[in-house]
Design an enzyme around this catalytic site. Structure first.
Site, short mmCIF file in Angstrom:
data_model
loop_
_atom_site.label_atom_id
_atom_site.label_comp_id
_atom_site.label_asym_id
_atom_site.label_seq_id
_atom_site.Cartn_x
_atom_site.Cartn_y
_atom_site.Cartn_z
N HIS A 57 0.78 -1.24 -0.40
CA HIS A 57 0.38 0.16 0.63
C HIS A 57 1.42 0.73 -0.36
CE1 HIS A 57 -3.94 -1.89 2.06
NE2 HIS A 57 -3.58 -2.81 0.92
N GLU A 59 1.11 3.66 2.04
CA GLU A 59 1.65 4.19 3.48
C GLU A 59 2.69 3.43 3.59
OE1 GLU A 59 -3.02 5.19 3.48
OE2 GLU A 59 -1.61 3.45 2.48
N CYS A 87 -6.04 2.35 6.07
CA CYS A 87 -6.67 0.68 6.86
C CYS A 87 -5.81 0.54 7.77
CB CYS A 87 -6.79 -0.48 4.83
SG CYS A 87 -4.64 -1.28 5.12
N CYS A 90 -2.29 -0.18 7.44
CA CYS A 90 -1.18 0.70 7.29
C CYS A 90 -1.59 1.23 8.48
CB CYS A 90 -1.77 1.27 6.29
SG CYS A 90 -1.44 0.83 4.68
#
Length: 160
Positions: A57, A59, A87, A90
Site C-alpha cells: 500500500h 503508506e 486501512c 497501514c
C-alpha cells in the site's frame, strides 16, 4: 532560509503520486508522503498489483522509503500525508513506525464506494476473533510465550 511548503502542498504531492501510480497501472489510486521538518523524506504509491504484494500500500511503501532514507525503523517527528484514510494494516504500521500525525484526503467510506475493502476490514477488526470471517486458533501458546521470556532476558536486544 525559505519557509516550509504549506501542508496542502504535501497532500497535493500524495494525490499526484496516487494518480501517477494508478495511470501506470502500478496499483490502486493511493499515494502517500512522509514529512519531517517541512521536507518530504518518504514517498509511495500503491504497488499491490504490479508487485503481487498485498502489503504494498502507498503508506507502507512511503514508510519503508522514509525508514531507509533516515536510517531508522522509527519515524518520530514525522507526519504522513495520504490520499485516503489508512486501512487497518497501514494504520498499524503508522503506529509501529511512531509517526506523530496522519493527514488524509478521502475517507475509508469513499474507498468502499470505489470497491476497496478498507471499511470491511475495520468492521472485522472490531469483532472478537471468534466472530470474524476467518477462523482464528491458538496453537503451541506455551512455546510462543517462551519466546517472549527469552526476549526479556536477551541483554543485547534493540527495544522498539
Amino acid at each position: 532560509m525559505s519557509a516550509a511548503p504549506p501542508r496542502e502542498e504535501f497532500m497535493r504531492e500524495a494525490i499526484r503520486l496516487a494518480q501517477e501510480g494508478m495511470r501506470r497501472n502500478a496499483g490502486g489510486p493511493f499515494g502517500a508522503v512522509i514529512v519531517r521538518d517541512g521536507q518530504i523524506v518518504g514517498r509511495g504509491w500503491n504497488r499491490v498489483t504490479s508487485t503481487n504484494d498485498p502489503t504494498a500500500h502507498a503508506e507502507m511503501v512511503a514508510i519503508r522509503d522514509a525508514c531507509q532514507r533516515l536510517g531508522s525503523f522509527q519515524l518520530t517527528g514525522c507526519e504522513i500525508f495520504t490520499s485516503c484514510e489508512p486501512c487497518p494494516m497501514c494504520l498499524a504500521a503508522i503506529g509501529w513506525a511512531r509517526l506523530d500525525r496522519v493527514t488524509h484526503a478521502a475517507t475509508r467510506g469513499d474507498a468502499a464506494a470505489a470497491g476497496f475493502d478498507d471499511d470491511y476490514l475495520y468492521t472485522q477488526m472490531a469483532l472478537s476473533p471468534g466472530e470474524r470471517d476467518r477462523p482464528t486458533e491458538i496453537l503451541l501458546r506455551q512455546s510462543g510465550q517462551a519466546l517472549f521470556r527469552e526476549w526479556l532476558l536477551k541483554e543485547d536486544r534493540t527495544p522498539y
